[in-house]
Motif scaffolding. Structure first.
Motif, PDB file in Angstrom:
ATOM      1  N   PHE A   1       0.842  -1.209   0.000  1.00 28.62           N
ATOM      2  CA  PHE A   1       0.000   0.000   0.000  1.00 28.62           C
ATOM      3  C   PHE A   1       0.871   1.252   0.000  1.00 28.62           C
ATOM      4  O   PHE A   1       0.644   2.179  -0.793  1.00 28.62           O
ATOM      5  CB  PHE A   1      -0.931   0.017   1.216  1.00 28.62           C
TER       6      PHE A   1
ATOM      7  N   ILE B   1     -29.158   5.124   4.339  1.00 26.46           N
ATOM      8  CA  ILE B   1     -28.236   5.035   5.471  1.00 26.46           C
ATOM      9  C   ILE B   1     -26.810   4.952   4.926  1.00 26.46           C
ATOM     10  O   ILE B   1     -26.460   3.986   4.255  1.00 26.46           O
ATOM     11  CB  ILE B   1     -28.503   3.786   6.351  1.00 26.46           C
ATOM     12  N   GLY B   2     -26.016   5.962   5.206  1.00 23.91           N
ATOM     13  CA  GLY B   2     -24.626   5.973   4.767  1.00 23.91           C
ATOM     14  C   GLY B   2     -24.458   6.701   3.445  1.00 23.91           C
ATOM     15  O   GLY B   2     -25.200   6.466   2.483  1.00 23.91           O
ATOM     16  N   SER B   3     -23.496   7.627   3.396  1.00 24.88           N
ATOM     17  CA  SER B   3     -23.299   8.433   2.181  1.00 24.88           C
ATOM     18  C   SER B   3     -22.005   8.053   1.475  1.00 24.88           C
ATOM     19  O   SER B   3     -21.328   8.897   0.908  1.00 24.88           O
ATOM     20  CB  SER B   3     -23.272   9.917   2.546  1.00 24.88           C
ATOM     21  N   GLY B   4     -21.630   6.767   1.536  1.00 24.99           N
ATOM     22  CA  GLY B   4     -20.396   6.323   0.887  1.00 24.99           C
ATOM     23  C   GLY B   4     -20.592   6.130  -0.606  1.00 24.99           C
ATOM     24  O   GLY B   4     -21.491   6.722  -1.226  1.00 24.99           O
ATOM     25  N   ALA B   5     -19.752   5.269  -1.164  1.00 28.42           N
ATOM     26  CA  ALA B   5     -19.774   5.075  -2.616  1.00 28.42           C
ATOM     27  C   ALA B   5     -21.152   4.611  -3.098  1.00 28.42           C
ATOM     28  O   ALA B   5     -21.633   5.045  -4.151  1.00 28.42           O
ATOM     29  CB  ALA B   5     -18.701   4.058  -2.998  1.00 28.42           C
ATOM     30  N   GLY B   6     -21.789   3.727  -2.351  1.00 33.59           N
ATOM     31  CA  GLY B   6     -23.099   3.215  -2.760  1.00 33.59           C
ATOM     32  C   GLY B   6     -24.221   4.171  -2.411  1.00 33.59           C
ATOM     33  O   GLY B   6     -24.980   4.620  -3.277  1.00 33.59           O
ATOM     34  N   GLY B   7     -24.315   4.513  -1.118  1.00 32.64           N
ATOM     35  CA  GLY B   7     -25.413   5.356  -0.643  1.00 32.64           C
ATOM     36  C   GLY B   7     -25.388   6.749  -1.246  1.00 32.64           C
ATOM     37  O   GLY B   7     -26.438   7.311  -1.588  1.00 32.64           O
TER      38      GLY B   7
ATOM     39  N   HIS C   1     -28.739   9.522   6.088  1.00 35.65           N
ATOM     40  CA  HIS C   1     -28.269   9.445   7.471  1.00 35.65           C
ATOM     41  C   HIS C   1     -26.821   8.985   7.444  1.00 35.65           C
ATOM     42  O   HIS C   1     -26.507   7.911   6.928  1.00 35.65           O
ATOM     43  CB  HIS C   1     -29.141   8.433   8.235  1.00 35.65           C
ATOM     44  N   GLU C   2     -25.913   9.810   7.951  1.00 36.80           N
ATOM     45  CA  GLU C   2     -24.477   9.504   7.879  1.00 36.80           C
ATOM     46  C   GLU C   2     -23.870   9.652   9.272  1.00 36.80           C
ATOM     47  O   GLU C   2     -24.024  10.682   9.922  1.00 36.80           O
ATOM     48  CB  GLU C   2     -23.797  10.450   6.882  1.00 36.80           C
ATOM     49  N   LYS C   3     -23.144   8.628   9.705  1.00 36.30           N
ATOM     50  CA  LYS C   3     -22.579   8.686  11.064  1.00 36.30           C
ATOM     51  C   LYS C   3     -21.248   9.444  11.095  1.00 36.30           C
ATOM     52  O   LYS C   3     -20.793   9.869  12.143  1.00 36.30           O
ATOM     53  CB  LYS C   3     -22.382   7.280  11.622  1.00 36.30           C
ATOM     54  N   GLY C   4     -20.617   9.589   9.948  1.00 38.24           N
ATOM     55  CA  GLY C   4     -19.303  10.235   9.915  1.00 38.24           C
ATOM     56  C   GLY C   4     -19.413  11.721   9.650  1.00 38.24           C
ATOM     57  O   GLY C   4     -20.502  12.268   9.467  1.00 38.24           O
TER      58      GLY C   4
ATOM     59  N   GLU D   1      -3.359   8.986  -1.995  1.00 40.90           N
ATOM     60  CA  GLU D   1      -4.014   7.971  -1.190  1.00 40.90           C
ATOM     61  C   GLU D   1      -3.380   7.802   0.196  1.00 40.90           C
ATOM     62  O   GLU D   1      -4.074   7.815   1.212  1.00 40.90           O
ATOM     63  CB  GLU D   1      -3.973   6.640  -1.955  1.00 40.90           C
TER      64      GLU D   1
END
Ligand SMILES: Cc1cc2nc3c(=O)[nH]c(=O)nc-3n(C[C@H](O)[C@H](O)[C@H](O)COP(=O)(O)OP(=O)(O)OC[C@H]3O[C@@H](n4cnc5c(N)ncnc54)[C@H](O)[C@@H]3O)c2cc1C
Length: 213
Positions: A112, A170-176, A193-196, A208
């Motif tokens: 990485f 629920i969740g605003s990541g790549a999918g949501g 709704h996003e917890k972060g 990265e």
């Protein structure tokens, strides 16, 4: 707290060179890895994981290491390149879970930070061209323009609150995030709704390894 002593750093250099040896014009792992970033990434782990990693590096610096793969009783850095590779491969396929885990930890860490790091001078990572990756679109000195306008005004209710919506994501990541955007564009009343915390695209430098924290 994990400490990257000179001895541990030397062990990591030898391990990095075993996972990513110099090939053609590409430098070996130890020439590319940013050890300050590596140390910070380890220090961000739970204390138990940090202690385990210290024990692993310390074991790699001891002659008794040879017992783990029935090889010569020498520290890792004193083994020939072929022996280093044989040791790591024996750990990768070991019946002992801690040795397999140690192999995977070292492999992920070294690869990485080799392929994900940007050199300190901001230039391109030498491996990127070989991979066909043109590098970040942002110039290295642009930094995250944190003052950029942020179009979303997150709601942060401090007490029990009822919201009405047609769709709750629920969740605003790549999918949501994509789903919420598409549904909103189609005219639906969408609540996410996003917890972060709220990150705008401009908060990211496109480098990265630097974005790990
Ligand atoms: C270091 C790294 C590098 C990667 N590089 C690549 C790459 O180059 N290319 C690629 O295609 N993929 C890459 N991936 C994988 C990619 O990021 C994931 O596959 C993708 O983000 C998964 O999308 P997701 O929507 O399922 O989850 P996520 O993107 O993780 O989104 C989940 C969201 O839900 C929120 N959440 C979780 N639980 C709750 C809860 N209970 N309530 C409210 N919110 C919640 C989280 O805070 C998060 O914002 C990488 C992953 C990592 C870790």
């Amino acid at each position: 707290m994990f400490t990257l002593t000179p001895v541990r750093r030397a062990v990591l250099c030898a391990v990095a060179d075993a996972f990513v040896p110099a090939i053609n014009d590409l430098p070996a792992g130890s020439a590319v890895l940013d050890f300050e970033l590596v140390a910070r990434a380890i220090q961000a782990q739970p204390l138990g994981a940090q202690a385990e990693f210290e024990q692993l590096l310390d074991l790699l610096d001891k002659p008794v290491l040879g017992l783990s793969w029935l090889g010569p009783l020498r520290p890792f850095a004193q083994l020939a390149p072929a022996q280093r590779e044989a040791l790591l491969l024996s750990w990768a396929g070991s019946r002992l879970p801690p040795l397999r885990k140690a192999f995977q930890t070292l492999r992920k860490l070294c690869t990485f930070f080799y392929y994900g790091s940007s050199p300190a001078d901001g230039g391109p990572n030498p491996a990127w061209a070989a991979l066909g990756y043109p590098g970040p679109a942002l110039p290295p000195d642009s930094g995250p323009p944190v003052a950029a306008p942020r179009p979303i005004r997150p709601l942060a209710p401090q007490a029990a609150t009822t919201y009405d919506c047609e769709v709750l994501v629920i969740g605003s990541g790549a999918g949501g995030g994509v789903m919420a955007g598409e549904l909103a564009r189609a005219g639906h009343d969408v609540l996410v709704h996003e917890k972060g915390p709220y990150f705008h695209g401009r908060d990211f430098t496109q480098r990265e390894a630097n974005m790990l924290g």
